[in-house]
Design an enzyme around this catalytic site. Structure first.
Site, short mmCIF file in Angstrom:
data_model
loop_
_atom_site.label_atom_id
_atom_site.label_comp_id
_atom_site.label_asym_id
_atom_site.label_seq_id
_atom_site.Cartn_x
_atom_site.Cartn_y
_atom_site.Cartn_z
N HIS A 166 0.87 -1.18 0.00
CA HIS A 166 0.00 0.00 0.00
C HIS A 166 0.92 1.23 0.00
O HIS A 166 2.02 1.18 0.55
CB HIS A 166 -0.84 -0.05 1.28
CG HIS A 166 -1.92 0.96 1.38
ND1 HIS A 166 -1.70 2.25 1.79
CD2 HIS A 166 -3.26 0.86 1.15
CE1 HIS A 166 -2.85 2.90 1.81
NE2 HIS A 166 -3.81 2.09 1.43
N LYS A 181 -10.48 -1.22 10.22
CA LYS A 181 -10.52 -2.43 9.38
C LYS A 181 -10.91 -3.64 10.24
O LYS A 181 -10.95 -4.76 9.78
CB LYS A 181 -9.14 -2.71 8.77
CG LYS A 181 -8.48 -1.51 8.14
CD LYS A 181 -8.57 -1.54 6.65
CE LYS A 181 -7.71 -0.45 6.06
NZ LYS A 181 -8.18 -0.03 4.76
N ASP A 218 2.89 -4.53 7.99
CA ASP A 218 1.67 -3.76 7.82
C ASP A 218 0.51 -4.75 8.01
O ASP A 218 0.25 -5.59 7.15
CB ASP A 218 1.67 -3.14 6.41
CG ASP A 218 0.33 -2.54 6.04
OD1 ASP A 218 -0.65 -2.74 6.77
OD2 ASP A 218 0.26 -1.87 4.98
N GLN A 275 -4.71 -5.39 6.79
CA GLN A 275 -5.71 -6.35 6.29
C GLN A 275 -5.62 -7.70 7.00
O GLN A 275 -6.51 -8.53 6.84
CB GLN A 275 -5.52 -6.57 4.78
CG GLN A 275 -5.68 -5.32 3.95
CD GLN A 275 -7.10 -4.78 3.95
OE1 GLN A 275 -8.06 -5.52 4.21
NE2 GLN A 275 -7.25 -3.51 3.70
N CYS A 317 -4.70 2.30 -3.78
CA CYS A 317 -3.46 2.84 -3.17
C CYS A 317 -2.31 1.87 -3.35
O CYS A 317 -1.44 1.74 -2.47
CB CYS A 317 -3.65 3.16 -1.69
SG CYS A 317 -4.81 4.48 -1.40
N1 PMP Z 1 -1.97 -0.84 4.39
C1 PMP Z 1 -2.94 -1.58 3.84
C2 PMP Z 1 -2.62 -2.94 3.34
C3 PMP Z 1 -4.24 -1.07 3.76
O1 PMP Z 1 -5.20 -1.81 3.22
C4 PMP Z 1 -4.50 0.22 4.25
C5 PMP Z 1 -5.89 0.84 4.16
N2 PMP Z 1 -6.46 0.71 2.89
C6 PMP Z 1 -3.47 0.94 4.83
C7 PMP Z 1 -2.21 0.38 4.88
C8 PMP Z 1 -3.67 2.31 5.41
O2 PMP Z 1 -4.48 2.23 6.53
P1 PMP Z 1 -5.12 3.52 7.18
O3 PMP Z 1 -5.77 4.27 6.05
O4 PMP Z 1 -6.13 2.97 8.14
O5 PMP Z 1 -4.05 4.28 7.83
#
Ligand code: PMP
Length: 413
Positions: free
Chosen positions: A124, A227, A201, A204, A370
């Site tokens: 991401h 999440k 990270d 998910q 993203c």
């Molecule tokens: N890493 C991953 C794999 C994600 O799916 C997301 C959220 N789409 C993020 C990081 C960022 O998380 P947040 O927007 O809650 O900070």
């Protein structure tokens, strides 16, 4: 267990019971954010109706009540991820802030010219850009582990990349765009052999997989409450005590200090050293109810049910493809996956598919998720992504498959 209780479970999520564009809402955008059970919503209401006060700083009853509830969440997340102690869990705004915290503190203190940070092709943006920023500043190098067409890491390439120059491996545990579960135990083990630290990270992963940070032996884990069926604006950075203690603070301000004079400031102990200012108290308190909710249902039960939904969906798509000359292409076919599936439909822009589904009350995500470098690897502008959660049903997937059948037939005309 989930299947036989699905009506009770769905009754806990008030938002699901509404019509969108004249059709019952089908919410398949869970990887972007999950819906919240009423236990969480009520806890948030309760806090503002009865307990609101600033924490840690006052002697009065409301303040000590709010402080207790806030610190209860810290103990709950400690148990949820099996951290050694609650002090290893720092509250942040979410995964993005957790990663930026590590990049700006640990990264600034430990990265030097010639050092290397390893990420993967399926990160991401929030696990790419903070590392690019600090690597640029320090003259360190960002290296990228390649993937195969199934959306799996090429582990041989990773092994070859590791060296004494590797200072950090920052890796997504579960890909938000593909659903791939990465072999994090092996990734951590290999990184530690060259003396590198590992940040996972967990955005998910934490809602689908069991998390045991002591067993994994990761140095950092980034988590987002939203999440995990909890409120937005709350996250956690887990870090090993011995690593966190060596790190300089992130933001300066109240709460993160022991003593301030104009000549010198001494910093507080962890976790408070990294929690400057008034945090998102109400949402942190409510987050605990989301963790409890998931724990009572049992993550294995949830994951098992979600995978049944995923298989049902993939089989349905295969059937549509037989009638439509393979109009739907699934993106991401890793052997080890959670219930997230990307796909494209030939001759159709993903955004148009998203709009057509929305007209039928079905919420999916479209775009690059993203993960632009990942999309570049697949030579795609974007995909349509469905992601299933514990409150989704087989009949909702039937609704989606029906809608996709018409779209695929139209695309194949
Ligand atoms: N890493 C991953 C794999 C994600 O799916 C997301 C959220 N789409 C993020 C990081 C960022 O998380 P947040 O927007 O809650 O900070």
């Amino acid at each position: 267990m989930i299947k036989s209780n699905i009506d009770t479970i769905r009754a806990n999520f008030p938002i699901l019971h509404q019509e969108v564009n004249g059709k019952p809402l089908v919410y398949f955008d869970n990887a972007a954010t999950t819906q919240k059970p009423k236990q969480v919503i009520e806890a948030l209401n309760q806090y503002y109706l009865k307990d609101n006060a600033n924490i840690h700083r006052a002697a009065h009853t409301l303040a000590s009540r709010a402080t207790d509830y806030f610190e209860n969440t810290r103990r709950t997340i400690q148990a949820f991820i099996n951290a050694n102690e609650p002090e290893e869990c720092i509250f942040t705004k979410g995964v993005t802030e957790s990663i930026n915290l590590v990049a700006q503190t640990w990264g600034r203190a430990n990265l030097n010219a010639g050092d290397e940070v390893i990420v993967t092709t399926m990160e991401h943006h929030s696990n790419i850009v903070p590392w690019q920023m600090i690597c640029d500043e320090k003259g360190a190098k960002l290296r990228v582990v390649p993937i195969n067409q199934n959306g799996e890491l090429i582990m041989e390439a990773y092994e070859e990349m590791l060296s004494a120059n590797t200072k950090l491996v920052a890796c997504v545990w579960v890909s938000n765009a593909l659903g791939t579960i990465n072999p994090v135990e092996k990734i951590i083990n290999l990184a530690h052999q060259v003396g590198a630290k590992v940040l996972l990270d967990g955005a998910q992963a934490c809602s689908h997989l069991n998390v045991d940070v002591q067993k994994l032996d990761c140095d950092f884990l980034a988590i987002s409450s939203h999440k995990l069926y909890g409120p937005t604006g709350v996250g956690v950075l887990y870090g090993k005590r011995e690593v966190l203690e060596t790190m300089p603070p992130y933001h300066g301000g109240g709460e993160m200090i022991k003593e301030v004079t104009f000549e010198k400031t001494t910093y507080n102990d962890i976790p408070y050293k990294f929690e400057a200012g008034t945090p998102n108290i109400g949402d942190v308190i409510a987050f605990r109810y989301a963790l409890d909710y998931l724990t009572v249902l049992g993550k294995e039960n949830v994951a098992d049910y979600e995978l049944q939904l995923l298989n049902y969906f993939v089989n349905g798509v295969n059937e549509i493809n037989k009638q439509t000359n393979d109009a739907i292409k699934l993106i991401g076919a890793a052997k080890s996956k959670v219930a997230v599936q990307s796909f494209v439909i030939k001759n159709m822009h993903p955004f148009d598919v998203g709009m057509m589904l929305d007209a039928k009350g079905i919420a999916v995500r479209t775009g690059h998720h993203c993960t632009q470098p990942l999309m570049q690897f697949f030579e795609l502008e974007g995909t349509i992504r469905v992601s299933f959660a514990l409150y989704n049903t087989f009949s909702e997937i039937d609704t989606l498959l029906q809608a996709l059948t018409s779209i695929a037939k139209y695309a194949n005309r």
